[in-house]
Design an enzyme around this catalytic site. Structure first.
Site, PDB file in Angstrom:
ATOM      1  N   GLU A   1      -6.191   8.907   7.430  1.00  0.00           N
ATOM      2  CA  GLU A   1      -6.705   8.435   6.123  1.00  0.00           C
ATOM      3  C   GLU A   1      -8.072   9.032   5.802  1.00  0.00           C
ATOM      4  O   GLU A   1      -8.375   9.293   4.636  1.00  0.00           O
ATOM      5  CB  GLU A   1      -6.761   6.909   6.090  1.00  0.00           C
ATOM      6  CG  GLU A   1      -5.385   6.285   5.971  1.00  0.00           C
ATOM      7  CD  GLU A   1      -5.453   4.826   5.581  1.00  0.00           C
ATOM      8  OE1 GLU A   1      -5.994   4.505   4.514  1.00  0.00           O
ATOM      9  OE2 GLU A   1      -4.957   3.993   6.356  1.00  0.00           O
TER      10      GLU A   1
ATOM     11  N   ASN B   1      -7.018   6.171  -1.914  1.00  0.00           N
ATOM     12  CA  ASN B   1      -5.932   5.237  -1.607  1.00  0.00           C
ATOM     13  C   ASN B   1      -6.139   4.063  -2.573  1.00  0.00           C
ATOM     14  O   ASN B   1      -7.071   3.273  -2.412  1.00  0.00           O
ATOM     15  CB  ASN B   1      -6.046   4.807  -0.137  1.00  0.00           C
ATOM     16  CG  ASN B   1      -4.876   3.964   0.318  1.00  0.00           C
ATOM     17  OD1 ASN B   1      -4.173   3.375  -0.497  1.00  0.00           O
ATOM     18  ND2 ASN B   1      -4.676   3.889   1.619  1.00  0.00           N
TER      19      ASN B   1
ATOM     20  N   LYS C   1      -9.459   1.936  -1.985  1.00  0.00           N
ATOM     21  CA  LYS C   1      -9.712   1.421  -0.624  1.00  0.00           C
ATOM     22  C   LYS C   1     -11.074   1.870  -0.076  1.00  0.00           C
ATOM     23  O   LYS C   1     -11.387   3.070  -0.082  1.00  0.00           O
ATOM     24  CB  LYS C   1      -8.582   1.910   0.290  1.00  0.00           C
ATOM     25  CG  LYS C   1      -8.606   1.364   1.708  1.00  0.00           C
ATOM     26  CD  LYS C   1      -7.321   1.821   2.422  1.00  0.00           C
ATOM     27  CE  LYS C   1      -7.174   1.297   3.822  1.00  0.00           C
ATOM     28  NZ  LYS C   1      -5.873   1.720   4.418  1.00  0.00           N
TER      29      LYS C   1
ATOM     30  N   GLU D   1       0.853  -1.205   0.000  1.00  0.00           N
ATOM     31  CA  GLU D   1       0.000   0.000   0.000  1.00  0.00           C
ATOM     32  C   GLU D   1       0.886   1.251   0.000  1.00  0.00           C
ATOM     33  O   GLU D   1       1.935   1.270   0.654  1.00  0.00           O
ATOM     34  CB  GLU D   1      -0.846  -0.020   1.285  1.00  0.00           C
ATOM     35  CG  GLU D   1      -1.679   1.216   1.531  1.00  0.00           C
ATOM     36  CD  GLU D   1      -2.266   1.262   2.955  1.00  0.00           C
ATOM     37  OE1 GLU D   1      -1.617   0.792   3.916  1.00  0.00           O
ATOM     38  OE2 GLU D   1      -3.389   1.784   3.086  1.00  0.00           O
TER      39      GLU D   1
ATOM     40  N   CYS E   1      -4.899  -2.926   2.988  1.00  0.00           N
ATOM     41  CA  CYS E   1      -4.610  -2.810   4.417  1.00  0.00           C
ATOM     42  C   CYS E   1      -5.810  -3.079   5.311  1.00  0.00           C
ATOM     43  O   CYS E   1      -6.207  -4.220   5.487  1.00  0.00           O
ATOM     44  CB  CYS E   1      -3.971  -1.451   4.718  1.00  0.00           C
ATOM     45  SG  CYS E   1      -3.159  -1.492   6.340  1.00  0.00           S
TER      46      CYS E   1
ATOM     47  N   ASN F   1       0.278  -1.013   5.491  1.00  0.00           N
ATOM     48  CA  ASN F   1       1.203  -0.256   6.351  1.00  0.00           C
ATOM     49  C   ASN F   1       0.585  -0.313   7.736  1.00  0.00           C
ATOM     50  O   ASN F   1      -0.355   0.428   8.028  1.00  0.00           O
ATOM     51  CB  ASN F   1       1.246   1.227   5.963  1.00  0.00           C
ATOM     52  CG  ASN F   1       2.053   1.520   4.721  1.00  0.00           C
ATOM     53  OD1 ASN F   1       3.217   1.870   4.792  1.00  0.00           O
ATOM     54  ND2 ASN F   1       1.412   1.402   3.564  1.00  0.00           N
TER      55      ASN F   1
HETATM   56  N1  CDT Z   1      -3.029   1.544   6.503  1.00  0.00           N
HETATM   57  C1  CDT Z   1      -3.941   0.946   7.289  1.00  0.00           C
HETATM   58  O1  CDT Z   1      -5.064   0.734   6.875  1.00  0.00           O
HETATM   59  N2  CDT Z   1      -3.549   0.640   8.545  1.00  0.00           N
HETATM   60  C2  CDT Z   1      -4.454   0.098   9.526  1.00  0.00           C
HETATM   61  C3  CDT Z   1      -4.058   0.543  10.876  1.00  0.00           C
HETATM   62  C4  CDT Z   1      -4.979   1.564  11.307  1.00  0.00           C
HETATM   63  S1  CDT Z   1      -4.759   2.133  12.899  1.00  0.00           S
HETATM   64  C5  CDT Z   1      -5.786   3.503  12.909  1.00  0.00           C
HETATM   65  C6  CDT Z   1      -4.572  -1.407   9.535  1.00  0.00           C
HETATM   66  O2  CDT Z   1      -5.705  -1.891   9.612  1.00  0.00           O
HETATM   67  O3  CDT Z   1      -3.576  -2.105   9.525  1.00  0.00           O
END
Ligand code: CDT
Length: 321
Positions: free
Chosen positions: A143, A107, A124, A47, A173, A198
């Protein structure tokens, strides 16, 4: 007829805030070349693979964040990746921040055929975090400020990947934690889910304790369950290591339709993992325990699409008399 696919997941180590796209693209080209030398037919990158995970940085004025987005794909900066893919006859998945000509921000992830054509695009849907600066958090996760909810649904397409036509779909993600997203892909007979992430090693919300080791467990649990319950393969690929002083946990995996991990990254750096996937494995689950047409009961699933939030159940009371 065997349908085999040599699948590579290219985990990326950290990309610092000050580093330009050419640094990330150079590293990705090296990983793609390595994937080719090892016989891979497709390589999956994470991502937001071209920059640091910028939603950790608050900008009052959205326009000040414009430099994190791609308004063209390919662009001058990403062209070397497309050229390397064409040279080696290898397809790739790339996650990036997209700004459309009419100024919308998503995204986004694409699957690029070796010819350079985009065979599938996904935006996303499950955006985590918040839209305004949150002083209680240890690190911001903006985000909801920087992206709109994806408007393409969860598309699946049958596209040439290596020597086969493969039903491919994508999640990004946080999407991996939502069984509804996997099921919509499963309903379209997805065979391979490409998924970049990430994820911080620690829960940064500062609203309660979450043990460190459970972060990786929950990530793997979600992907393994998604693959098993929808009879598909997945490449779940991280950006890893200490980025802008904040740790991302890595642990990229390739998973088969039984929910087993076939390959796993062991570093928090640029690292290639590969698995030889027999796509016919998808049939067993799809034709037996998860034969949707025979066993699903959509009439009983109403609340899932009727509303987002849960509701308390009615209280039980002893029958009168
Ligand atoms: N990038 C991403 O979606 N990260 C999220 C962590 C979010 S914490 C507010 C994940 O679900 O891994």
């Amino acid at each position: 007829m065997p349908r085999r696919l040599v699948l590579a997941a290219a985990q990326l180590g950290p990309i610092q805030r000050a580093e330009g796209r050419e640094v990330a693209v150079g590293r990705m080209v090296r990983l793609l070349e390595l994937a080719h030398r090892r016989g891979a037919e497709v390589v999956v990158f994470p991502e937001l693979a071209l920059t640091t995970f910028f939603p950790r940085w608050y900008e009052d004025d959205l326009a000040a964040a414009d430099h994190w987005y791609e308004s063209a794909m390919p662009s001058n900066a990403t062209a070397p990746l497309f050229e390397a893919a064409r040279r080696h006859g290898i397809g790739f998945h790339l996650g990036y921040a997209e700004k459309t000509p009419d100024g919308r921000r998503f995204n986004t992830a694409i699957y690029v055929h070796p010819s350079g054509q985009v065979a599938l695009k996904y935006r996303k849907v499950h955006l985590p975090g918040h839209a305004e600066h949150d002083p209680q958090r240890r690190v911001q996760h903006l985000e909801k400020r920087y992206f709109e909810v994806g408007d393409l649904g969860f598309p699946v397409v049958r596209a040439p990947v290596g020597g086969n036509d493969v039903n491919i779909g994508m999640l990004i993600c946080n999407d991996r934690r939502w069984p509804e997203a996997w099921r919509v892909l499963g309903m379209q007979q997805v065979e391979l889910v490409m998924l970049g992430y990430n994820t911080p090693s620690l829960n940064m919300a500062n609203r309660g304790f979450e043990a460190h080791h459970l972060r990786v467990f929950h990530s793997h649990l979600s992907v393994q369950a998604g693959c098993y319950q929808n009879a598909c393969f997945a490449a779940a690929v991280a950006k890893a290591g200490t980025e802008d002083g904040h740790e991302l946990f890595g642990h990229s995996i390739i998973v088969n339709p039984q929910g087993e991990i076939m390959a796993q990254a062991t570093s928090w750096e640029d690292e290639l993992i590969i698995a030889d996937c027999d796509l016919e494995m998808c049939r067993l689950g799809r034709e037996t325990i998860f034969d949707f047409a025979a066993h699903r009961r959509p009439d009983a699933y109403g609340p899932i699409t009727a509303r987002a939030g849960s509701q308390p159940p009615p209280a039980w009371t002893a029958a009168a008399g």
